[in-house]
Design a protein around this motif. Structure first.
Motif, PDB file in Angstrom:
ATOM      1  N   LEU A 167     -35.477  -4.247  40.644  1.00 14.46           N
ATOM      2  CA  LEU A 167     -36.625  -3.343  40.595  1.00 14.46           C
ATOM      3  C   LEU A 167     -36.307  -2.000  41.246  1.00 14.46           C
ATOM      4  CD1 LEU A 167     -39.616  -5.729  41.456  1.00 14.46           C
ATOM      5  CD2 LEU A 167     -38.840  -4.954  39.204  1.00 14.46           C
ATOM      6  N   LYS A 168     -35.600  -2.029  42.363  1.00 14.87           N
ATOM      7  CA  LYS A 168     -35.236  -0.780  43.030  1.00 14.87           C
ATOM      8  C   LYS A 168     -34.284   0.043  42.164  1.00 14.87           C
ATOM      9  CE  LYS A 168     -35.893  -2.585  47.702  1.00 14.87           C
ATOM     10  NZ  LYS A 168     -35.232  -3.040  48.961  1.00 14.87           N
ATOM     11  N   ILE A 169     -33.362  -0.628  41.479  1.00 19.39           N
ATOM     12  CA  ILE A 169     -32.419   0.086  40.615  1.00 19.39           C
ATOM     13  C   ILE A 169     -33.161   0.717  39.437  1.00 19.39           C
ATOM     14  CG2 ILE A 169     -30.468  -0.211  39.037  1.00 19.39           C
ATOM     15  CD1 ILE A 169     -29.384  -2.290  41.055  1.00 19.39           C
ATOM     16  N   LEU A 170     -34.114   0.009  38.866  1.00 18.30           N
ATOM     17  CA  LEU A 170     -34.920   0.583  37.793  1.00 18.30           C
ATOM     18  C   LEU A 170     -35.646   1.843  38.264  1.00 18.30           C
ATOM     19  CD1 LEU A 170     -36.642  -2.441  35.974  1.00 18.30           C
ATOM     20  CD2 LEU A 170     -35.073  -0.775  34.963  1.00 18.30           C
ATOM     21  N   GLU A 171     -36.292   1.764  39.413  1.00 19.76           N
ATOM     22  CA  GLU A 171     -37.054   2.900  39.930  1.00 19.76           C
ATOM     23  C   GLU A 171     -36.155   4.089  40.248  1.00 19.76           C
ATOM     24  OE1 GLU A 171     -39.036   1.262  43.284  1.00 19.76           O
ATOM     25  OE2 GLU A 171     -40.469   0.096  42.097  1.00 19.76           O
ATOM     26  N   TYR A 210     -30.723   2.786  29.799  1.00 19.22           N
ATOM     27  CA  TYR A 210     -31.220   1.418  29.961  1.00 19.22           C
ATOM     28  C   TYR A 210     -30.422   0.726  31.067  1.00 19.22           C
ATOM     29  CZ  TYR A 210     -33.929   1.144  25.578  1.00 19.22           C
ATOM     30  OH  TYR A 210     -34.850   1.324  24.581  1.00 19.22           O
ATOM     31  N   LEU A 211     -31.086  -0.084  31.846  1.00 20.37           N
ATOM     32  CA  LEU A 211     -30.419  -1.085  32.673  1.00 20.37           C
ATOM     33  C   LEU A 211     -30.167  -2.266  31.745  1.00 20.37           C
ATOM     34  CD1 LEU A 211     -29.498  -1.994  35.537  1.00 20.37           C
ATOM     35  CD2 LEU A 211     -31.799  -2.939  35.843  1.00 20.37           C
ATOM     36  N   THR A 212     -28.956  -2.796  31.743  1.00 21.14           N
ATOM     37  CA  THR A 212     -28.613  -3.762  30.710  1.00 21.14           C
ATOM     38  C   THR A 212     -27.633  -4.808  31.216  1.00 21.14           C
ATOM     39  OG1 THR A 212     -27.881  -3.946  28.392  1.00 21.14           O
ATOM     40  CG2 THR A 212     -26.702  -2.364  29.785  1.00 21.14           C
ATOM     41  N   VAL A 256     -33.565  -2.708  29.599  1.00 17.11           N
ATOM     42  CA  VAL A 256     -34.878  -2.377  30.166  1.00 17.11           C
ATOM     43  C   VAL A 256     -34.786  -1.019  30.849  1.00 17.11           C
ATOM     44  CG1 VAL A 256     -36.639  -3.011  31.856  1.00 17.11           C
ATOM     45  CG2 VAL A 256     -35.491  -4.801  30.548  1.00 17.11           C
ATOM     46  N   ARG A 257     -35.799  -0.200  30.659  1.00 15.89           N
ATOM     47  CA  ARG A 257     -35.872   1.033  31.443  1.00 15.89           C
ATOM     48  C   ARG A 257     -37.325   1.286  31.849  1.00 15.89           C
ATOM     49  NH1 ARG A 257     -34.564   4.243  26.515  1.00 15.89           N
ATOM     50  NH2 ARG A 257     -36.469   5.261  25.757  1.00 15.89           N
ATOM     51  N   LEU A 258     -37.474   2.107  32.861  1.00 14.51           N
ATOM     52  CA  LEU A 258     -38.787   2.469  33.383  1.00 14.51           C
ATOM     53  C   LEU A 258     -39.131   3.853  32.860  1.00 14.51           C
ATOM     54  CD1 LEU A 258     -40.883   1.205  35.322  1.00 14.51           C
ATOM     55  CD2 LEU A 258     -39.801   2.502  37.172  1.00 14.51           C
ATOM     56  N   GLU A 259     -40.245   3.948  32.131  1.00 17.55           N
ATOM     57  CA  GLU A 259     -40.659   5.230  31.584  1.00 17.55           C
ATOM     58  C   GLU A 259     -41.353   6.071  32.653  1.00 17.55           C
ATOM     59  OE1 GLU A 259     -39.376   5.902  28.913  1.00 17.55           O
ATOM     60  OE2 GLU A 259     -39.995   4.709  27.190  1.00 17.55           O
ATOM     61  N   ALA A 260     -41.572   7.337  32.341  1.00 18.11           N
ATOM     62  CA  ALA A 260     -42.166   8.268  33.301  1.00 18.11           C
ATOM     63  C   ALA A 260     -43.565   7.836  33.724  1.00 18.11           C
ATOM     64  CB  ALA A 260     -42.202   9.672  32.705  1.00 18.11           C
ATOM     65  N   ASP A 261     -44.285   7.155  32.831  1.00 18.49           N
ATOM     66  CA  ASP A 261     -45.640   6.721  33.154  1.00 18.49           C
ATOM     67  C   ASP A 261     -45.679   5.345  33.813  1.00 18.49           C
ATOM     68  OD1 ASP A 261     -44.973   5.094  31.054  1.00 18.49           O
ATOM     69  OD2 ASP A 261     -46.572   5.763  29.714  1.00 18.49           O
ATOM     70  N   GLY A 262     -44.498   4.819  34.165  1.00 20.01           N
ATOM     71  CA  GLY A 262     -44.437   3.533  34.848  1.00 20.01           C
ATOM     72  C   GLY A 262     -44.329   2.323  33.939  1.00 20.01           C
ATOM     73  N   ARG A 263     -44.454   2.541  32.621  1.00 16.19           N
ATOM     74  CA  ARG A 263     -44.324   1.420  31.693  1.00 16.19           C
ATOM     75  C   ARG A 263     -42.868   0.994  31.553  1.00 16.19           C
ATOM     76  NH1 ARG A 263     -46.522   3.094  26.116  1.00 16.19           N
ATOM     77  NH2 ARG A 263     -45.358   4.979  26.697  1.00 16.19           N
ATOM     78  N   TYR A 267     -35.587  -3.258  25.175  1.00 20.23           N
ATOM     79  CA  TYR A 267     -34.841  -3.353  23.922  1.00 20.23           C
ATOM     80  C   TYR A 267     -34.260  -4.760  23.839  1.00 20.23           C
ATOM     81  CZ  TYR A 267     -31.462  -2.482  20.203  1.00 20.23           C
ATOM     82  OH  TYR A 267     -30.748  -2.543  19.026  1.00 20.23           O
ATOM     83  N   ALA A 268     -34.739  -5.520  22.879  1.00 20.25           N
ATOM     84  CA  ALA A 268     -34.307  -6.917  22.717  1.00 20.25           C
ATOM     85  C   ALA A 268     -34.214  -7.224  21.228  1.00 20.25           C
ATOM     86  CB  ALA A 268     -35.283  -7.866  23.404  1.00 20.25           C
ATOM     87  N   PRO A 269     -33.139  -6.767  20.559  1.00 25.37           N
ATOM     88  CA  PRO A 269     -33.050  -6.883  19.100  1.00 25.37           C
ATOM     89  C   PRO A 269     -33.022  -8.314  18.585  1.00 25.37           C
ATOM     90  CG  PRO A 269     -30.937  -6.209  20.030  1.00 25.37           C
ATOM     91  CD  PRO A 269     -31.949  -6.122  21.132  1.00 25.37           C
ATOM     92  N   HIS A 270     -32.640  -9.260  19.439  1.00 20.13           N
ATOM     93  CA  HIS A 270     -32.587 -10.665  19.025  1.00 20.13           C
ATOM     94  C   HIS A 270     -33.696 -11.495  19.662  1.00 20.13           C
ATOM     95  CE1 HIS A 270     -28.689  -9.867  17.139  1.00 20.13           C
ATOM     96  NE2 HIS A 270     -28.386  -9.201  18.232  1.00 20.13           N
ATOM     97  N   GLY A 271     -34.682 -10.821  20.240  1.00 19.43           N
ATOM     98  CA  GLY A 271     -35.761 -11.538  20.884  1.00 19.43           C
ATOM     99  C   GLY A 271     -35.362 -12.070  22.253  1.00 19.43           C
ATOM    100  N   LEU A 272     -36.242 -12.857  22.850  1.00 16.50           N
ATOM    101  CA  LEU A 272     -36.034 -13.333  24.216  1.00 16.50           C
ATOM    102  C   LEU A 272     -35.994 -14.854  24.328  1.00 16.50           C
ATOM    103  CD1 LEU A 272     -38.515 -10.854  25.929  1.00 16.50           C
ATOM    104  CD2 LEU A 272     -36.008 -10.738  26.004  1.00 16.50           C
TER     105      LEU A 272
END
Length: 207
Positions: free
Chosen positions: A19-23, A34-36, A135-142, A146-151
């Motif tokens: 979470l800290k790395i994303l922020e 993206y963090l990947t 996964v990345r954190l957008e400017a609005d916090g969302r 990206y998961a092209p093969h689903g989860l």
């Protein structure tokens, strides 16, 4: 899919380092980042199997894409900025411009590769479809995922081959290392009908 995305965010939130790395990466304002790779799906594996969230995670890969400046100097500026931003974390964070991969790939791996046209195309070339997650954190916090093969495979501890670029031996070596850390994994065999790939999986280790 919305339910899966909510489950992913809830699960990844167990890893405070992630979470800290994303922020902090969001604050670096890297283009199209993206963090990947392993830090994501391995956090999920850890939570699902009741292990510490950071168990077995070797590093945290940040991919970004900037084809306006392909110089090493420009990438090094981003790497140094990240080094300062993450200096107090007990984690190895690797920042790489995926627009530059084709410039050094042949020298490192012995075969040429076409340029990536996005971070997504780099993620698409990972050795296992289970790894194809960003996964990345957008400017609005969302969170943007990206998961092209689903989860489903990620949460069900299934490792599935992705014979796009990676040769069979790369997939099997990675799967064996992962299985030593997470013996609950179900590793699917490389498809017999697919020809062997010619180049390693992608620019990074993908965990």
């Amino acid at each position: 899919m919305d339910t899966q995305l909510t489950a992913l965010r809830t699960t990844l939130s167990h890893n405070d380092v992630l979470l800290k790395i994303l922020e902090r990466t969001a604050a670096l304002t890297l283009p199209h980042w993206y963090l990947t790779a392993g830090c994501l799906f391995q956090t999920v594996w850890n939570v699902v199997t009741n292990r510490p969230p950071t168990h077995g995670i070797k590093d945290y890969d940040v991919f970004y894409f900037d084809d306006t400046d392909l110089s090493w100097k420009a990438e090094d500026i981003a790497i140094r900025a990240g080094r300062e931003a993450f200096s107090d974390l007990s984690a190895d964070v690797e920042i790489r411009n995926e627009a530059r991969v084709h410039l050094w790939y042949e020298q490192k791996f012995g075969v040429p590769r076409p340029p990536h046209d996005s971070v997504e195309s780099a993620i698409d070339s990972f050795a296992s479809t289970t790894c194809c997650l960003g996964v990345r954190l957008e400017a609005d916090g969302r969170w943007r995922v990206y998961a092209p093969h689903g989860l489903a495979d990620v949460f069900n501890l299934v490792v599935r081959p992705n014979p796009v670029l990676a040769p069979r031996e790369v997939y099997e070596a990675k799967a064996e290392r992962w299985r030593q850390e997470w013996p609950e994994l179900r590793v699917l065999e490389w498809p017999a009908h697919r020809r062997e790939g010619l180049v390693p999986s992608t620019s990074r280790k993908n965990g």
